[in-house]
Scaffold this motif. Structure first.
Motif, PDB file in Angstrom:
ATOM      1  N   VAL A   1      51.689  36.655  75.035  1.00 28.96           N
ATOM      2  CA  VAL A   1      52.225  36.515  73.199  1.00 28.96           C
ATOM      3  C   VAL A   1      52.137  37.328  71.547  1.00 28.96           C
ATOM      4  O   VAL A   1      50.182  37.430  72.086  1.00 28.96           O
ATOM      5  N   ASP A   2      52.430  37.876  71.781  1.00 24.95           N
ATOM      6  CA  ASP A   2      51.996  39.176  69.839  1.00 24.95           C
ATOM      7  C   ASP A   2      51.979  38.432  68.907  1.00 24.95           C
ATOM      8  O   ASP A   2      51.165  39.077  67.961  1.00 24.95           O
ATOM      9  N   ASP A   3      52.419  38.023  69.115  1.00 24.23           N
ATOM     10  CA  ASP A   3      52.074  36.450  67.601  1.00 24.23           C
ATOM     11  C   ASP A   3      52.163  35.678  67.667  1.00 24.23           C
ATOM     12  O   ASP A   3      53.318  34.280  67.822  1.00 24.23           O
ATOM     13  N   VAL A   4      51.061  34.760  68.108  1.00 20.36           N
ATOM     14  CA  VAL A   4      50.933  33.110  68.356  1.00 20.36           C
ATOM     15  C   VAL A   4      52.046  32.556  67.069  1.00 20.36           C
ATOM     16  O   VAL A   4      52.244  31.517  67.906  1.00 20.36           O
TER      17      VAL A   4
ATOM     18  N   CYS B   1      43.842  27.218  69.364  1.00 18.05           N
ATOM     19  CA  CYS B   1      42.606  27.055  69.463  1.00 18.05           C
ATOM     20  C   CYS B   1      41.250  26.938  68.301  1.00 18.05           C
ATOM     21  O   CYS B   1      40.395  26.771  68.382  1.00 18.05           O
ATOM     22  N   SER B   2      42.158  28.803  67.500  1.00 23.71           N
ATOM     23  CA  SER B   2      41.111  29.012  66.676  1.00 23.71           C
ATOM     24  C   SER B   2      42.113  29.656  65.494  1.00 23.71           C
ATOM     25  O   SER B   2      42.323  30.443  65.555  1.00 23.71           O
ATOM     26  N   LEU B   3      41.708  29.618  64.632  1.00 26.34           N
ATOM     27  CA  LEU B   3      42.603  29.918  63.095  1.00 26.34           C
ATOM     28  C   LEU B   3      42.336  31.019  63.625  1.00 26.34           C
ATOM     29  O   LEU B   3      43.179  31.836  63.087  1.00 26.34           O
ATOM     30  N   GLU B   4      41.491  31.671  64.234  1.00 25.64           N
ATOM     31  CA  GLU B   4      40.978  33.358  63.998  1.00 25.64           C
ATOM     32  C   GLU B   4      42.734  34.478  65.035  1.00 25.64           C
ATOM     33  O   GLU B   4      42.489  34.793  64.702  1.00 25.64           O
ATOM     34  N   THR B   5      42.537  33.167  65.996  1.00 24.41           N
ATOM     35  CA  THR B   5      43.972  33.516  66.920  1.00 24.41           C
ATOM     36  C   THR B   5      44.988  34.045  66.660  1.00 24.41           C
ATOM     37  O   THR B   5      45.596  33.631  66.251  1.00 24.41           O
TER      38      THR B   5
ATOM     39  N   VAL C   1      48.417  34.648  78.887  1.00 28.52           N
ATOM     40  CA  VAL C   1      47.723  34.067  80.500  1.00 28.52           C
ATOM     41  C   VAL C   1      48.514  34.206  81.586  1.00 28.52           C
ATOM     42  O   VAL C   1      49.962  34.399  81.102  1.00 28.52           O
ATOM     43  N   VAL C   2      47.755  34.408  82.664  1.00 26.47           N
ATOM     44  CA  VAL C   2      47.117  35.325  83.865  1.00 26.47           C
ATOM     45  C   VAL C   2      47.267  33.974  84.821  1.00 26.47           C
ATOM     46  O   VAL C   2      46.681  33.579  85.257  1.00 26.47           O
ATOM     47  N   PRO C   3      48.658  33.748  85.861  1.00 24.45           N
ATOM     48  CA  PRO C   3      48.349  32.329  86.495  1.00 24.45           C
ATOM     49  C   PRO C   3      47.376  33.334  87.616  1.00 24.45           C
ATOM     50  O   PRO C   3      47.708  34.275  88.521  1.00 24.45           O
ATOM     51  N   ILE C   4      46.901  32.735  88.236  1.00 22.07           N
ATOM     52  CA  ILE C   4      46.628  32.855  89.663  1.00 22.07           C
ATOM     53  C   ILE C   4      47.096  31.929  90.957  1.00 22.07           C
ATOM     54  O   ILE C   4      46.532  30.711  90.833  1.00 22.07           O
ATOM     55  N   PHE C   5      47.089  32.614  91.821  1.00 16.79           N
ATOM     56  CA  PHE C   5      47.705  32.296  93.433  1.00 16.79           C
ATOM     57  C   PHE C   5      46.688  32.175  94.275  1.00 16.79           C
ATOM     58  O   PHE C   5      45.861  33.021  94.977  1.00 16.79           O
ATOM     59  N   VAL C   6      46.409  30.845  95.076  1.00 15.48           N
ATOM     60  CA  VAL C   6      46.259  30.398  96.077  1.00 15.48           C
ATOM     61  C   VAL C   6      46.718  30.230  97.109  1.00 15.48           C
ATOM     62  O   VAL C   6      47.875  28.645  96.616  1.00 15.48           O
ATOM     63  N   HIS C   7      47.258  30.499  98.396  1.00 17.50           N
ATOM     64  CA  HIS C   7      48.040  30.187  99.376  1.00 17.50           C
ATOM     65  C   HIS C   7      49.326  30.271  98.205  1.00 17.50           C
ATOM     66  O   HIS C   7      49.825  28.945  99.051  1.00 17.50           O
TER      67      HIS C   7
ATOM     68  N   ALA D   1      49.031  41.693  68.962  1.00 12.92           N
ATOM     69  CA  ALA D   1      49.650  41.965  69.759  1.00 12.92           C
ATOM     70  C   ALA D   1      48.314  42.957  70.443  1.00 12.92           C
ATOM     71  O   ALA D   1      48.852  43.916  71.050  1.00 12.92           O
ATOM     72  N   ALA D   2      47.468  42.356  71.190  1.00 12.39           N
ATOM     73  CA  ALA D   2      46.365  43.277  71.490  1.00 12.39           C
ATOM     74  C   ALA D   2      46.445  43.587  73.166  1.00 12.39           C
ATOM     75  O   ALA D   2      45.519  44.275  73.516  1.00 12.39           O
ATOM     76  N   PHE D   3      46.804  42.764  73.286  1.00 10.67           N
ATOM     77  CA  PHE D   3      47.519  43.009  74.825  1.00 10.67           C
ATOM     78  C   PHE D   3      48.828  44.107  75.650  1.00 10.67           C
ATOM     79  O   PHE D   3      49.904  43.101  75.582  1.00 10.67           O
ATOM     80  N   GLY D   4      48.544  44.501  75.320  1.00 11.61           N
ATOM     81  CA  GLY D   4      49.890  45.414  75.704  1.00 11.61           C
ATOM     82  C   GLY D   4      49.287  45.793  78.069  1.00 11.61           C
ATOM     83  O   GLY D   4      48.940  45.255  78.632  1.00 11.61           O
ATOM     84  N   GLY D   5      50.291  46.809  78.543  1.00 16.55           N
ATOM     85  CA  GLY D   5      50.307  46.832  79.593  1.00 16.55           C
ATOM     86  C   GLY D   5      49.382  47.566  80.415  1.00 16.55           C
ATOM     87  O   GLY D   5      49.264  46.616  81.395  1.00 16.55           O
TER      88      GLY D   5
END
Ligand code: SME
Length: 167
Positions: free
Chosen positions: A96-99, A108-112, A117-123, A138-142
Motif C-alpha cells: 500500500v503506497d498511501d495508507v 498503528c502510528s500516525l507517522e505511517t 505485508v508478505v504472507p509466510i507459508f508452512v506446508h 510509497a517506500a516499498f518498490g520491487g
C-alpha cells in the motif's frame, strides 16, 4: 567515494539475512533477528514485525510476534481486518503506497505512510506474515518486495523444518 545504490544495499542486506539464518538456532531467534536487522539497516523500514496465525482460536486470529518500532494497539487481528488480514486471507503480498487511501488500513502510528505485508507459508498454508510500515509514502518498490518475500520464504522454511523435527 560513491554512495551505494539501493540495489547494492539490498544485496548487502540479503547477505546479512543469509548469515543470520545460518547463525540462528531457531526460527524464533531468526525472526527476532530479521526485525532488528531490517529496522536497523533500512532507513525506511520504520516498523518491522511478525504476525503469526493462531488457528486454534475460532475465528482464527493473527497474533503479534517479534517486532521493532512503536508499540501497536493491534496485537490481535482477525482475518477480515486490516491490510494484515487481507494478506493472510488471500495468501498474497499486499503493498500500500498511501495508507490514508486504503479503507482496510488499521492505524498503528500516525507517522505511517506506506506498508507491505508478505504472507509466510508452512506446508503450503499461510502460517503468519511479515509486516513492514514506513514513515515515507510509497517506500516499498520491487526490490523491497523481493527482499521481504525472501525473508518470509526463509522463515517459512525454518518453521517447516521445526514442525517436522522428531519430538
Ligand atoms: N496496519 C496494519 C496493522 C498492523 S500495524 O501496522 C503494526 C493493518 O492495516 O492490518
Amino acid at each position: 567515494m560513491p554512495t551505494s545504490s539501493p540495489s547494492d544495499k539490498q544485496i548487502e542486506v540479503r547477505a546479512a539475512i543469509d548469515r543470520l539464518n545460518s547463525e540462528s538456532r531457531s526460527a524464533e531467534q531468526f525472526m527476532k533477528g530479521i526485525t532488528l536487522l531490517l529496522n536497523e539497516k533500512l532507513l525506511k523500514y520504520n516498523w518491522v514485525g511478525f504476525y503469526m496465525l493462531e488457528d486454534s482460536t475460532q475465528p482464527p486470529v493473527l497474533a503479534l510476534g517479534h517486532y521493532q518500532g512503536a508499540m501497536t494497539p493491534h496485537t490481535r487481528i482477525h482475518l477480515n481486518q486490516g491490510i494484515c488480514g487481507a494478506a493472510a486471507s488471500s495468501g498474497k503480498t499486499v503493498v500500500v503506497d498511501d495508507v490514508s487511501k486504503d479503507s482496510r488500513y488499521l492505524a498503528c502510528s500516525l507517522e505511517t505512510k506506506s506498508e507491505i505485508v508478505v504472507p509466510i507459508f508452512v506446508h503450503g498454508e499461510v502460517a503468519g506474515e511479515l509486516d513492514i510500515d514506513s514513515h515515507f509514502p510509497a517506500a516499498f518498490g520491487g526490490d523491497d518486495q523481493t527482499l521481504v518475500e525472501y525473508c518470509a520464504r526463509l522463515v517459512g522454511q525454518r518453521l517447516e523444518f521445526e514442525s517436522v523435527k522428531p519430538r
